[in-house]
Design an enzyme around this catalytic site. Structure first.
Site, mmCIF file in Angstrom:
data_model
loop_
_atom_site.group_PDB
_atom_site.id
_atom_site.type_symbol
_atom_site.label_atom_id
_atom_site.label_comp_id
_atom_site.label_asym_id
_atom_site.label_seq_id
_atom_site.Cartn_x
_atom_site.Cartn_y
_atom_site.Cartn_z
ATOM 1 N N ARG A 67 0.814 -1.234 0.000
ATOM 2 C CA ARG A 67 0.000 0.000 0.000
ATOM 3 C C ARG A 67 0.838 1.272 0.000
ATOM 4 O O ARG A 67 0.388 2.333 0.427
ATOM 5 C CB ARG A 67 -0.968 0.026 1.188
ATOM 6 C CG ARG A 67 -1.974 -1.107 1.156
ATOM 7 C CD ARG A 67 -3.157 -0.860 2.076
ATOM 8 N NE ARG A 67 -3.912 -2.082 2.234
ATOM 9 C CZ ARG A 67 -3.712 -2.947 3.214
ATOM 10 N NH1 ARG A 67 -2.802 -2.706 4.130
ATOM 11 N NH2 ARG A 67 -4.433 -4.048 3.271
ATOM 12 N N LYS A 116 2.172 11.003 -11.991
ATOM 13 C CA LYS A 116 1.323 10.039 -12.704
ATOM 14 C C LYS A 116 2.098 8.746 -12.877
ATOM 15 O O LYS A 116 3.193 8.737 -13.447
ATOM 16 C CB LYS A 116 0.924 10.579 -14.077
ATOM 17 C CG LYS A 116 -0.213 11.575 -14.045
ATOM 18 C CD LYS A 116 -0.726 11.813 -15.463
ATOM 19 C CE LYS A 116 -1.884 12.795 -15.469
ATOM 20 N NZ LYS A 116 -2.369 13.035 -16.844
ATOM 21 N N GLU A 133 7.907 16.629 -26.382
ATOM 22 C CA GLU A 133 7.262 17.095 -25.149
ATOM 23 C C GLU A 133 7.805 18.459 -24.730
ATOM 24 O O GLU A 133 7.093 19.267 -24.131
ATOM 25 C CB GLU A 133 7.446 16.073 -24.017
ATOM 26 C CG GLU A 133 6.745 14.736 -24.244
ATOM 27 C CD GLU A 133 5.242 14.753 -23.897
ATOM 28 O OE1 GLU A 133 4.731 15.795 -23.443
ATOM 29 O OE2 GLU A 133 4.596 13.705 -24.082
ATOM 30 N N LYS A 139 5.978 22.373 -16.030
ATOM 31 C CA LYS A 139 5.185 21.238 -15.544
ATOM 32 C C LYS A 139 4.922 21.353 -14.045
ATOM 33 O O LYS A 139 3.817 21.107 -13.577
ATOM 34 C CB LYS A 139 5.879 19.916 -15.860
ATOM 35 C CG LYS A 139 5.087 18.721 -15.329
ATOM 36 C CD LYS A 139 5.128 17.502 -16.194
ATOM 37 C CE LYS A 139 4.110 16.485 -15.717
ATOM 38 N NZ LYS A 139 4.187 15.234 -16.460
ATOM 39 N N GLU A 190 -5.460 16.565 -11.866
ATOM 40 C CA GLU A 190 -6.038 16.801 -13.186
ATOM 41 C C GLU A 190 -7.543 16.990 -13.152
ATOM 42 O O GLU A 190 -8.298 16.313 -13.827
ATOM 43 C CB GLU A 190 -5.653 15.651 -14.144
ATOM 44 C CG GLU A 190 -5.890 16.024 -15.604
ATOM 45 C CD GLU A 190 -5.274 15.034 -16.579
ATOM 46 O OE1 GLU A 190 -4.100 14.675 -16.402
ATOM 47 O OE2 GLU A 190 -5.968 14.632 -17.519
ATOM 48 N N ARG A 233 -4.364 20.902 -15.439
ATOM 49 C CA ARG A 233 -3.374 19.876 -15.758
ATOM 50 C C ARG A 233 -3.684 19.152 -17.055
ATOM 51 O O ARG A 233 -2.784 18.643 -17.728
ATOM 52 C CB ARG A 233 -3.258 18.877 -14.593
ATOM 53 C CG ARG A 233 -2.194 17.832 -14.849
ATOM 54 C CD ARG A 233 -1.765 17.060 -13.630
ATOM 55 N NE ARG A 233 -0.741 16.096 -14.018
ATOM 56 C CZ ARG A 233 -0.013 15.394 -13.195
ATOM 57 N NH1 ARG A 233 -0.181 15.523 -11.896
ATOM 58 N NH2 ARG A 233 0.888 14.555 -13.643
ATOM 59 N N ASN A 279 -1.984 17.423 -21.776
ATOM 60 C CA ASN A 279 -2.288 16.325 -22.698
ATOM 61 C C ASN A 279 -2.418 16.787 -24.143
ATOM 62 O O ASN A 279 -2.925 16.058 -24.992
ATOM 63 C CB ASN A 279 -3.576 15.619 -22.266
ATOM 64 C CG ASN A 279 -3.406 14.910 -20.942
ATOM 65 O OD1 ASN A 279 -2.370 14.302 -20.685
ATOM 66 N ND2 ASN A 279 -4.400 15.001 -20.081
ATOM 67 N N HIS A 314 -2.150 14.371 -26.968
ATOM 68 C CA HIS A 314 -2.151 13.024 -26.398
ATOM 69 C C HIS A 314 -3.389 12.218 -26.745
ATOM 70 O O HIS A 314 -3.335 10.996 -26.782
ATOM 71 C CB HIS A 314 -1.968 13.087 -24.882
ATOM 72 C CG HIS A 314 -0.554 13.368 -24.467
ATOM 73 N ND1 HIS A 314 0.112 14.524 -24.815
ATOM 74 C CD2 HIS A 314 0.342 12.630 -23.754
ATOM 75 C CE1 HIS A 314 1.342 14.492 -24.312
ATOM 76 N NE2 HIS A 314 1.504 13.359 -23.668
ATOM 77 N N HIS A 349 -2.303 8.926 -28.182
ATOM 78 C CA HIS A 349 -2.611 7.620 -27.581
ATOM 79 C C HIS A 349 -3.316 6.717 -28.595
ATOM 80 O O HIS A 349 -3.111 5.504 -28.603
ATOM 81 C CB HIS A 349 -3.469 7.793 -26.329
ATOM 82 C CG HIS A 349 -2.694 8.293 -25.150
ATOM 83 N ND1 HIS A 349 -3.284 8.613 -23.952
ATOM 84 C CD2 HIS A 349 -1.369 8.508 -24.985
ATOM 85 C CE1 HIS A 349 -2.358 9.028 -23.097
ATOM 86 N NE2 HIS A 349 -1.192 8.980 -23.707
ATOM 87 N N HIS A 360 6.411 7.174 -27.731
ATOM 88 C CA HIS A 360 5.383 8.064 -27.203
ATOM 89 C C HIS A 360 5.552 9.491 -27.752
ATOM 90 O O HIS A 360 4.598 10.110 -28.219
ATOM 91 C CB HIS A 360 5.454 8.066 -25.672
ATOM 92 C CG HIS A 360 4.512 9.037 -25.029
ATOM 93 N ND1 HIS A 360 3.142 8.878 -25.053
ATOM 94 C CD2 HIS A 360 4.744 10.202 -24.349
ATOM 95 C CE1 HIS A 360 2.563 9.892 -24.421
ATOM 96 N NE2 HIS A 360 3.519 10.710 -23.982
#
Lengths: 362, 362
Positions: free
Chosen positions: A120, A142, A184, A226, A236, A240, A244, A247, A251, A264
């Site tokens: 955890r 993330k 990026e 960032k 987000e 935030r 993306n 993206h 994606h 990516h």
């Protein structure tokens, strides 16, 4: 060396950016009070940087447990994650044993997710060794893995205790990987920093030549951007999402081509061109600025045409994207260079035009 | 109906305890603004309570996506978790789609973990249908799955938005399951609530007969105790570890026998007897109180002798337990009934004596 802080109250942490940081024990030791750490890396990075890191740690009495994974986005899945858990359990790693991610974005995301979920939650340290990871995935918390039905579908927000961005490690990066990282970097200029975009237009050749000063400046300014966004909106719920840009399309390219076929950053480059084109069709971005954006990506040697998946396939792939609210796709689009916005109001016909105009036809 | 609040600042949430709550739409609707929810349950609970819950939701325009898993602790693993992700993705569940856990502790733990990690976190609602889940696992935010090398090794702290403990659902519980839940109820008396322990001595027969008033009282008082502990120490840096009384031994029993062979509450019962016995050997707990504890577990029809795994196997199984710091096993032990403490200073010989004296010999 530059030092930044990501300001997240009790979860704030420093980012160190500079040369030869793998040898700087003083940056790591405050986070290793129990003299034991598991280092997760891959078969490409391990021969290059695992021994130097081990030497730094051992010189200060820190015992390292290496966990070496197969390399590639196609391994960013539940099966490879299981290899990390297996190793941690078989070495009896405890709640106070930090996990150190030594590698690119895939290693960082998977190690962070393992750190978030093993027992955890255990301490987490990022040592990104690609430009992409240094400017993007290693900052902001993330973490996650892919699912056959979508990228990064399983994950957690989990902040590292410290990030070491060692510019020296970029010397072993392939040109293709370097360029993918630059995609990026350009993104930060596009969404919120016009003067950085202009700096990139003036210094792209230095970056491609791996000029250390230029790299340190670009990485620092990217991480500053960032860090500001993440500090304002860690989970987000708003701003935030601007990170993306490119993206949603990107994606779809990655998923449609199979993980690992496109890097990516390459997918984000072609996806950002689509986002700019759509912004132009909506009458927001001028044709001139759209071409200027395409020009900078081209100079960086990045793809500006998406692969030939077909419009219907693109639409289907985007329907599963996380950035969907109430059944509508929400796009990050550009009002101008340096100003991104989120819109769920895109006419399907314009979207189709963008997909046709900016993808190859097989 | 009783209402409690688990006080965790912005993550605070209510627990409702009463009869026929599955029909009380007003308790759920505030948490379902988007009129859609995925309900995770199992093959045992679904035929009993899925339709009543569906009827309640549908009457208020809420669309339910049922996800029905195989029943049993042996399915609390990465493979079954994958079934939840698969269903969520194939139904295109989004960031605002809550997951509702309808079932016992296994369903609650897995659903909570899926909610913590699907799209990096979606809303989570607990409707526990076993006594064990109502008094323990559905309160406090511990979620997770088992690993072949240890129980609950993979997980996250993730709080629900609301918990509905419907006492009526306990009417379909087997006697064995009811008793397993009572083991955790007794635990609260032992660690911090002597007068509750005395109440249990006076009312054990009513509980076993499923007297609704007695059940509501016992569940409410258990949840009050747990809520106080969790509010003071959400992430188990201190006091919360006391809730693990009997669990170091209990987890060894569960892992050693194979998940599902012993119910969790049964293993905790036999494990708590071991903890009491060890406390007695350390000179902390009187022989009289040790017998009194054993007596109450016996009256509840719970096992007070652990299975015949052998001392070495027990020691090995406990070495992998999460509650290990610096290579030492930390035990939750009793100073008296109603007062638990944590100790890492247990002479190995006393531990061996306890293991021999309180386990069967095959």
């Amino acid at each position: 060396m530059q030092t930044l802080t990501v300001g997240l109250a009790e979860r704030s942490y420093p980012i160190y950016i500079g040369s030869d940081l793998l040898g700087c024990a003083e940056l790591l030791l405050p986070h290793l009070p129990h003299k034991r750490a598991a280092v997760v890396t891959n078969t490409t990075v391990a021969p290059l940087y695992l021994d130097p890191l081990r030497a730094t740690l051992q010189a200060h009495g820190v015992n390292m447990i290496p966990i070496i994974l197969p390399d590639g986005e196609q391994h960013k899945n539940a099966e490879t994650l299981g290899l990390i858990y297996d190793a941690l359990l078989s070495h009896r790693c405890e709640r106070n044993t930090p996990l150190i991610a030594l590698g690119g974005g895939v290693i960082g995301d998977m190690t962070g997710y393992a750190a978030a979920t093993y027992l955890r939650g255990v301490p987490f340290i990022q040592i990104p060794t690609t430009l992409l990871a240094q400017v993007d995935s290693s900052v902001g918390g993330k973490t996650g893995i892919n699912h056959p039905l979508g990228k990064n579908m399983i994950g957690a927000f989990y902040q590292p205790q410290v990030v070491l961005a060692d510019i020296t490690t970029l010397n072993t990066l392939s040109d293709q990987e370097l360029r993918a990282g630059i995609a990026e970097v350009i993104k930060y200029g596009l969404i919120r920093d016009l003067s950085f975009f202009e700096w990139l237009e003036q210094n792209m050749e230095k970056l491609l030549a791996r000029d250390a000063d230029a790299l340190q400046y670009a990485i620092t300014r990217s991480c500053q951007n960032k860090a500001e966004v993440v500090a304002a909106d860690e989970r987000e719920n708003g701003e935030r999402a601007l990170l993306n840009l490119g993206h949603t399309f990107g994606h779809a390219i990655e998923t449609g081509m199979g993980y690992g076929a496109w890097l990516h950053g390459e997918a984000v480059a072609a996806g950002t061109i689509m986002a700019a084109d759509l912004s132009c069709r909506l009458g927001w971005l001028s044709k001139e600025d759209t071409d200027r954006i395409r020009g900078l990506f081209e100079r960086a040697g990045l793809p500006v045409i998406a692969p030939a998946l077909g419009v219907e396939k693109y639409l289907q792939l985007m329907g599963l994207d996380k950035k969907v609210v109430g059944g509508k796709i929400r796009f990050v689009l550009l009002k101008s260079i340096g100003c991104a916005v989120i819109s769920g109001d895109v006419q399907p016909e314009l979207l189709r035009q963008t997909l046709v105009a900016n993808s190859a036809h097989g």
